[in-house]
Every structure is written in structure tokens, then in C-alpha cells.
Design a protein around this motif. Structure first.
Motif: not given
Length: 461
Positions: A42-48, A69-77, A165-175
Motif C-alpha cells: 500500500q502507498m504512503g506512511f502513517p501518522l502516529i 497526507c500532505a494536504g491534510g487528513s485522509y478522507v477515503g472510506e 513543520f510537516s504537520l503544520a504545512r498539512a494543516g494538522i496542527i497550527s504553525t
């Protein structure tokens, strides 16, 4: 033997991997095949995500995983799941894993025995695990002293900041959370750590060049880099190594570019002595000095730099000058640098560095470089065509934009001016522009407020 992979080749590779997993499993007694299948199929890697609770003398950790996901939270089913080997260290012994676990489910609880309330806990010892880590606010706060007093090992300090920094860029946390952590690096001595932090602050500075509070982030840069700049000074000390010289160049360049008064004055003094032949600059100091005087200089400064370029015997010196020419800020001088990029004074393979330097130098430079590329596309494309330099030129020139409509403009231009070898780069650049635009909309105001708050009550070091 053909370079492309056939279906038969792929099947053989799969069988070989399965044989390898089976052999390793038999030798180790661990579920190697089950673990590796979650990574290779499977593609990608996890966020713990991890949060902690003190329970008497023990620390209870609650872990959960989802796809990063670089664009934010995973939205798949169906969210992919991994079997993740996780190491956990504490401030009791930062270089040793207190516990090793295999996270084989979406959520799990772990108990660390005999961990005092004032001890920090960190996941991914040595930053060797292929996953991002998101800490609860309390856990992150508890790690800051480990950065300040350097008890957290260098690679872990780097990994922590890089993840955030990666989490902030992805919108998961605040910069803002990243900025707070960056402030903790006041005593950092390690070149590799500073290099990564500098790169990330550079990305953030480029993003904020689209706002009216760009100067505030430069003040932040000066505050972060001033302590290490003062410790290093301008001249090498007895017993210093190669990495100290690299760190000095990095720090002085960062401070000079940000307009640090003492650095700017010293850079101008040393540049004058260098040009007059009184005291030739060492190779390590040339890039930061050139960059500083150009960024805060005028047409005379640029003319002197172009003269130094013409007089240089070594190609290394010519390249050094070419890479910093884009730091100049005045519109007519930016145009002069772009024209110079296509002149016979610059080798065709080095033109890309000059144009890219202009695009990365300032907001106006970015716009001017993009217009220059469009106006001179035929000549540039004929130069580079299918080579990697055309992709590099496009990436350096447009990746700093942060306005939605620019993604459409870039896409439309290359639809009417095809560059087949750079299709993937163009697609990635358009995606990055949209991500930058979303990042700016999401966090600009909170970053501004945080920087204003710092100004009103500067942090004590």
C-alpha cells in the motif's frame, strides 16, 4: 537488457521479497512478512498520534494511527493501517529505548513503568521509523526543555522539528506550535539540525512574503539565529572542524538576509576590504557576505558583484556569485539579473540557478522570474528540452507562489507550451501552490498575532 520493468519482472520481484520475508521471519522469530506487507502493498506512511497520562509512578500512552497526507487528513472510506515498529525513549536515558512495541492496530495503550512526572517521553528514537509523530500539547511542551538543554539527541531534535513543520504545512496542527518549538533551539550547536530548521524557516518566510507582515517573521528569524551567531562569531576558532565553518556560513547568511544590524555592518565592511584587496574573504564567508550586501544594496553593489563574476578565474566562484544575485530587491536590478542569466557570461547549465535565485529572493523577484520564463520560453526550452534542468527551472520558479489562481495560470501556460519531460514537476508545482494558498488562508492570522504578541513581550532566553 531493457530498462523498463515488465509484468514478469514484477512478479519475480514479489516472489523474491516473499522468500526474503520468510527467511528473515524464520531467523528472527518475528512476524516479518505480516509487517512488511503493510508497507510494500500500500502507498504512503502513517501518522502516529500520542497523548500521555501520569498514573501513579507510570506513564500511560494512548496511541492511534492514520495515513499521513500532505494536504491534510485522509478522507477515503477505508483508512490504510500499518504494522509499525515503535521505539519509545525517556529523559532518564535519551539514547536508549525504554520500550519497543509493534503497533498492529489502529489504536493501542502502552504503559511505561517507573516514569516520573517531570520526565519527557519521545517516540521514534533516532528518527529511524518511517512515520510522522504528532504529540499532544502537554507532551510537546514537556519536550521543550530537552531541546533547550540538548538532552534530547541531535537527530531526535531534528526529527521532532521536522515532523511538526510537516504537520503544520498539512494543516494538522497550527504553525504557531512550530514557531514555539523553534524558539527552544537557542543553545543548538549542530549544523545538520540548524540546516533543516533554516530550510523550514525559509519556506515559511517565502510563504509569508505574500502578507503585509513579512518583516515580523524576519524579526523572528533574527531572534532565533542571533544567539548561535554571537557564539560562532565571524572568524574560525582553534580546533574547529568543517561543520563549524558550514554552520557559520549558514547562520551569518540567515542573519544578514534578515537584516540583522551588526551582521549587515560587518558584512559591508568585509566586502569593502575584499573588493579593495585589503583582506580577501575566506571561501566559507563569501556566500553569506555576498548575499547580505546584495539584499541590502543598490545598483553599485550589483555592478561590483557582476565585475567580480567577470574577473573570477574559478568556476566555483562564478557559481557562488550566480546563486546569490537574485537577492537584490529593486525591480530594475532584478530585471538586470534576469537578462544577465541568459547572457554569454553565464554557462547554459548555470542559467537555471540565476533565475531560480531571483524567484526565491523576493515576492517581486518571483513574479518577475515567472514573466521572464514565459517571455523567453522558446529559448529556454530549446536549451534544456528533455533534460532535468527544465524541470528544475520550472520548480524553482513557481513553487513559491501561494495564490490559487497562479496554479491555474501555470497549468494553462504549460498546456499551451508543452514540456513532456517536466509534466510530473508541473503537476506537483500546481499542487504545492494550492497547498501554500490553503496554508496561508488557514494560519496567516494566527501567525501574525503570535508575532505581534512576541514583539509586545519578547521571550526571555
Amino acid at each position: 537488457m531493457p530498462l523498463h520493468s515488465s509484468l514478469g519482472d514484477e512478479i519475480i520481484i514479489v516472489y523474491l521479497l516473499e522468500d526474503l520475508w520468510e527467511s528473515l521471519e524464520n531467523a528472527s522469530g518475528k512476524p516479518i512478512a505480516a509487517v512488511m506487507n503493510t508497507w510494500t502493498k500500500q502507498m504512503g506512511f502513517p501518522l502516529i498520534y500520542v497523548e500521555a497520562e501520569q498514573v501513579e509512578d507510570d506513564r500511560l500512552l494512548r496511541l492511534s494511527q492514520k495515513k499521513f497526507c500532505a494536504g491534510g487528513s485522509y478522507v477515503g472510506e477505508d483508512c490504510p493501517q500499518w504494522m509499525v515498529p515503535i521505539t519509545i525513549s525517556t529523559s532518564e536515558d535519551p539514547n536508549q529505548a525504554k520500550l519497543k512495541i509493534l503497533m498492529d492496530k489502529p489504536e493501542m495503550n502502552v504503559v511505561l513503568k517507573n516514569v516520573k512526572p517531570d520526565q519527557w517521553v519521545k517516540l521514534n528514537l533516532g528518527t529511524v521509523g518511517f512515520y510522522r509523530t504528532q504529540y499532544s500539547s502537554a507532551m510537546l511542551e514537556s519536550l521543550l526543555p530537552g531541546i533547550r538543554d540538548l538532552s534530547l539527541p541531535p537527530v531526535d531534535r531534528l526529527g521532532l522539528q521536522n515532523d511538526l513543520f510537516s504537520l503544520a504545512r498539512a494543516g494538522i496542527i497550527s504553525t504557531v506550535e512550530v514557531l514555539k518549538v523553534m524558539e527552544a533551539f537557542v543553545n543548538e550547536p549542530n549544523y545538520t539540525v540548524w540546516s533543516d530548521l533554516s530550510c523550514n524557516l525559509g519556506i515559511l518566510s517565502t510563504l509569508l512574503s505574500h502578507t503585509d507582515f513579512y518583516e515580523e517573521i524576519q524579526e523572528f528569524v533574527k531572534d532565533v539565529f542571533s544567539p548561535i551567531g554571537e557564539r560562532l562569531g565571524w572568524d574560525p576558532k582553534p580546533g574547529e572542524g568543517h561543520l563549524d565553518a558550514l554552520l557559520r556560513g549558514l547562520v551569518l547568511g540567515k542573519l544578514g538576509k534578515a537584516g540583522h544590524k551588526a551582521t549587515l555592518e560587518e558584512a559591508r565592511r568585509r566586502f569593502k576590504d575584499h573588493v579593495e584587496g585589503k583582506q580577501i574573504l575566506s571561501a566559507d564567508l563569501r556566500s553569506p557576505v555576498y548575499l547580505t550586501v546584495l539584499k541590502h544594496g543598490d545598483g553599485t553593489t550589483l555592478d561590483i558583484m557582476l565585475k567580480l563574476h567577470k574577473q573570477a578565474d574559478m568556476q566555483e566562484e562564478k557559481n557562488r556569485i550566480e546563486r546569490v544575485l537574485g537577492a537584490t530587491l529593486l525591480p530594475d536590478l532584478i530585471q538586470k539579473v534576469l537578462t544577465f542569466a541568459l547572457s554569454e557570461e553565464v554557462r547554459p547549465q548555470d542559467t537555471v540557478s540565476v533565475i531560480g535565485g531571483v524567484a526565491g529572493g523576493s515576492k517581486h523577484g518571483r513574479k518577475a522570474a515567472w514573466k521572464f520564463i514565459k517571455d523567453n520560453w522558446e529559448e529556454l526550452y530549446n536549451r534544456y528540452q528533455g533534460g532535468f534542468l527544465i524541470s528544475r527551472l520550472i520548480k524553482l520558479s513557481v513553487e513559491g507562489f501561494a495564490v490559487d489562481k497562479m496554479a491555474g495560470e501555470v497549468k494553462a501556460f504549460f498546456e499551451s507550451h508543452p514540456a513532456p519531460s517536466a509534466e510530473r514537476t508541473i503537476q506537483q508545482c500546481c499542487e504545492n501552490i494550492l497547498l501554500n494558498a490553503a496554508w496561508l488562508k488557514r494560519d496567516a492570522e494566527s501567525i501574525h498575532q503570535y508575532l505581534l504578541q512576541r514583539k509586545a513581550s519578547p521571550p526571555t532566553v
